[in-house]
Design an enzyme around this catalytic site. Structure first.
Site, PDB file in Angstrom:
ATOM      1  N   ASP A  95       0.946  -1.323   0.406  1.00 52.21           N
ATOM      2  CA  ASP A  95       0.467   0.375   0.327  1.00 52.21           C
ATOM      3  C   ASP A  95       0.586   1.403  -0.026  1.00 52.21           C
ATOM      4  O   ASP A  95       0.411   2.015  -0.750  1.00 52.21           O
ATOM      5  CB  ASP A  95      -1.195  -0.135   1.105  1.00 52.21           C
ATOM      6  CG  ASP A  95      -2.489  -1.049   0.649  1.00 52.21           C
ATOM      7  OD1 ASP A  95      -2.482  -1.034  -0.297  1.00 52.21           O
ATOM      8  OD2 ASP A  95      -3.337  -0.426   1.687  1.00 52.21           O
ATOM      9  N   CYS A 118     -15.744   0.175   5.362  1.00 55.54           N
ATOM     10  CA  CYS A 118     -17.869  -0.555   4.996  1.00 55.54           C
ATOM     11  C   CYS A 118     -17.218  -1.177   5.096  1.00 55.54           C
ATOM     12  O   CYS A 118     -16.350  -1.551   3.719  1.00 55.54           O
ATOM     13  CB  CYS A 118     -18.617   0.011   3.855  1.00 55.54           C
ATOM     14  SG  CYS A 118     -19.422   0.089   3.791  1.00 55.54           S
ATOM     15  N   CYS A 122     -25.217  -1.078  -1.659  1.00 53.74           N
ATOM     16  CA  CYS A 122     -24.203   0.264  -1.660  1.00 53.74           C
ATOM     17  C   CYS A 122     -24.901   1.763  -1.116  1.00 53.74           C
ATOM     18  O   CYS A 122     -26.054   1.757  -2.041  1.00 53.74           O
ATOM     19  CB  CYS A 122     -23.338   0.372  -3.027  1.00 53.74           C
ATOM     20  SG  CYS A 122     -22.275   2.135  -2.433  1.00 53.74           S
ATOM     21  N   CYS A 126     -25.204 -10.421 -12.216  1.00 56.59           N
ATOM     22  CA  CYS A 126     -25.726 -10.455 -10.652  1.00 56.59           C
ATOM     23  C   CYS A 126     -24.693  -8.557 -10.271  1.00 56.59           C
ATOM     24  O   CYS A 126     -24.045  -8.169 -11.142  1.00 56.59           O
ATOM     25  CB  CYS A 126     -23.873 -11.048  -9.864  1.00 56.59           C
ATOM     26  SG  CYS A 126     -23.936 -10.413  -8.069  1.00 56.59           S
ATOM     27  N   CYS A 171     -18.649 -11.426 -12.919  1.00 54.64           N
ATOM     28  CA  CYS A 171     -19.879 -12.018 -12.207  1.00 54.64           C
ATOM     29  C   CYS A 171     -21.178 -11.690 -12.263  1.00 54.64           C
ATOM     30  O   CYS A 171     -22.055 -12.243 -12.081  1.00 54.64           O
ATOM     31  CB  CYS A 171     -19.951 -10.331 -11.547  1.00 54.64           C
ATOM     32  SG  CYS A 171     -18.842  -9.806 -10.431  1.00 54.64           S
ATOM     33  N   CYS A 220     -21.693 -10.244  -2.062  1.00 50.80           N
ATOM     34  CA  CYS A 220     -21.280 -11.186  -3.002  1.00 50.80           C
ATOM     35  C   CYS A 220     -20.820 -12.510  -2.888  1.00 50.80           C
ATOM     36  O   CYS A 220     -20.854 -13.004  -1.687  1.00 50.80           O
ATOM     37  CB  CYS A 220     -19.738 -10.678  -2.602  1.00 50.80           C
ATOM     38  SG  CYS A 220     -18.467 -11.397  -4.585  1.00 50.80           S
ATOM     39  N   CYS A 242     -18.213   6.616  -1.232  1.00 51.94           N
ATOM     40  CA  CYS A 242     -17.385   5.689  -0.577  1.00 51.94           C
ATOM     41  C   CYS A 242     -17.796   5.321   0.489  1.00 51.94           C
ATOM     42  O   CYS A 242     -17.010   6.706   0.973  1.00 51.94           O
ATOM     43  CB  CYS A 242     -16.412   4.631  -1.358  1.00 51.94           C
ATOM     44  SG  CYS A 242     -16.822   3.136  -0.584  1.00 51.94           S
ATOM     45  N   CYS A 288     -24.083  -6.130  -5.285  1.00 59.14           N
ATOM     46  CA  CYS A 288     -23.204  -5.306  -5.090  1.00 59.14           C
ATOM     47  C   CYS A 288     -23.983  -3.619  -5.721  1.00 59.14           C
ATOM     48  O   CYS A 288     -23.657  -2.587  -4.588  1.00 59.14           O
ATOM     49  CB  CYS A 288     -21.550  -5.274  -5.422  1.00 59.14           C
ATOM     50  SG  CYS A 288     -21.225  -5.294  -6.598  1.00 59.14           S
TER      51      CYS A 288
END
Length: 351
Positions: A127, A234, A191, A184, A181, A241, A207, A187
């Protein structure tokens, strides 16, 4: 031979506790153009460092001259069960700070590689280094991009950290991960702030993870009620998922982590956080990823969570911030009081 060294590195990485390991070429990331467009659209919000280091993120070879291979590892952080709290914390922050955990393991791995290949140079990226980790992880076969922009491993789901070790050593590369995905969109629909503006597109400015961790200013009013009880980060887009739900034929999905340092730590109650001094904050969250929000940010978040709880018992603790020298905390306290009063008035009206 590259094959023998590659297999030895993978076995050593697994022995260190990594759940996933793959090798990718050090090249311009496949989603470099998408990343630059994302920045141009302003989706990074106040994370200006992403723009300042964009040239390095799309050219990882500049981080380590003559780099040829990237050893990419994944470390599962899913807890066996969520701790009992009167607020919510993203799963990744429940244990010790993952930066230190992964860096320590990669330092051990690099030292072992240099013991058998003394001329090898390496650079560890967790990171803090300007690398598009998800792209390298995808190239190394660790996972593919989900519509929530998380990297998803078909067998394990998405509850894992990514670490990168750049090497000047020539190794055998893995094939890029395949998956998807399908139709689908759980998500996107789940949100609470509409941060997933389209499949595979995240507007960080909306977000909750960005708002509760990275944003240093007041959280926009329209996102406060949708925060609910999320104090730090979050997990909603991962919780819904399907790849994070264990199946008989996929038992590794959401399996609890085996890393002792990632087990949930004791957490203070919301009332304790609202009374917490900066020194107490530093002590409580020493060696925790939660320190990223800083005391001021966590108190701001706690005030909003308190307002969303609409519990009159919290009012005295909220009111102490009405006179605080920090204007952002004063305003957050005023908002929280308004939520409690509005709830009380609605109860009176019903009666």
């Amino acid at each position: 031979m590259p094959h023998d060294v590659t297999e030895w590195i993978k076995q050593y990485a697994r022995a260190l506790g990594f759940d996933l390991v793959g090798i990718a070429p050090v090249q311009s990331p496949p989603h470099a153009d998408s990343f630059l467009l994302w920045l141009a659209q302003g989706y990074a919000g106040t994370m200006e460092y992403l723009g300042r280091t964009a040239h390095l993120r799309i050219n990882p070879a500049e981080l380590l001259p003559d780099a040829r291979s990237a050893v990419v590892v994944g470390l599962n952080y899913a807890p066996a069960e969520l701790p009992e709290t009167d607020y919510r914390i993203a799963r990744y922050a429940l244990g010790d700070d993952y930066h230190a955990v992964i860096r320590e393991k990669l330092e051990t791995l690099l030292g072992a590689i240099q013991a058998i290949e003394p001329e090898t140079r390496g650079r560890i990226c967790v990171d803090s280094a300007p690398v598009l980790e998800r792209d390298l992880a995808m190239l190394a076969g660790l996972g593919w991009y989900g519509k929530n922009t998380c990297l998803i491993n078909t067998q394990r789901g998405s509850y894992f950290f990514i670490g990168v070790l750049l090497l000047t050593l020539a190794l055998e590369y893995d094939s890029p991960a395949q998956g998807g995905c399908g139709t689908c969109r759980l998500c996107l629909d789940a949100c609470p702030t509409g941060a997933l503006v389209a499949p595979y597109q995240l507007d960080a400015r909306k977000c909750l993870s960005y708002l509760t961790i990275e944003l240093r200013d007041a959280i926009p009013t329209e996102y406060r009620e949708p925060m609910g009880e999320w104090l730090f980060g979050c997990d909603i887009c991962q919780e819904v998922c399907p790849f994070n739900r264990p199946r008989e034929h996929q038992p590794l999905r959401a399996r609890p982590t085996q890393e002792p340092r990632l087990q949930p730590r004791p957490l203070p109650k919301l009332t304790e956080i609202l009374q917490m001094s900066e020194a107490e904050f530093a002590e409580w969250f020493r060696d925790s990823a939660i320190k990223r929000a800083k005391w001021r940010g966590l108190i701001r978040n706690a005030l909003i969570v308190a307002g969303n709880r609409r519990d009159p018992a919290l009012r005295p603790l909220i009111e102490q911030y009405l006179r605080h020298e920090d204007a952002m905390l004063r305003e957050a306290a005023e908002w929280a009081i308004q939520q409690i009063e509005a709830d009380a008035q609605s109860e009176v009206s019903v009666v």
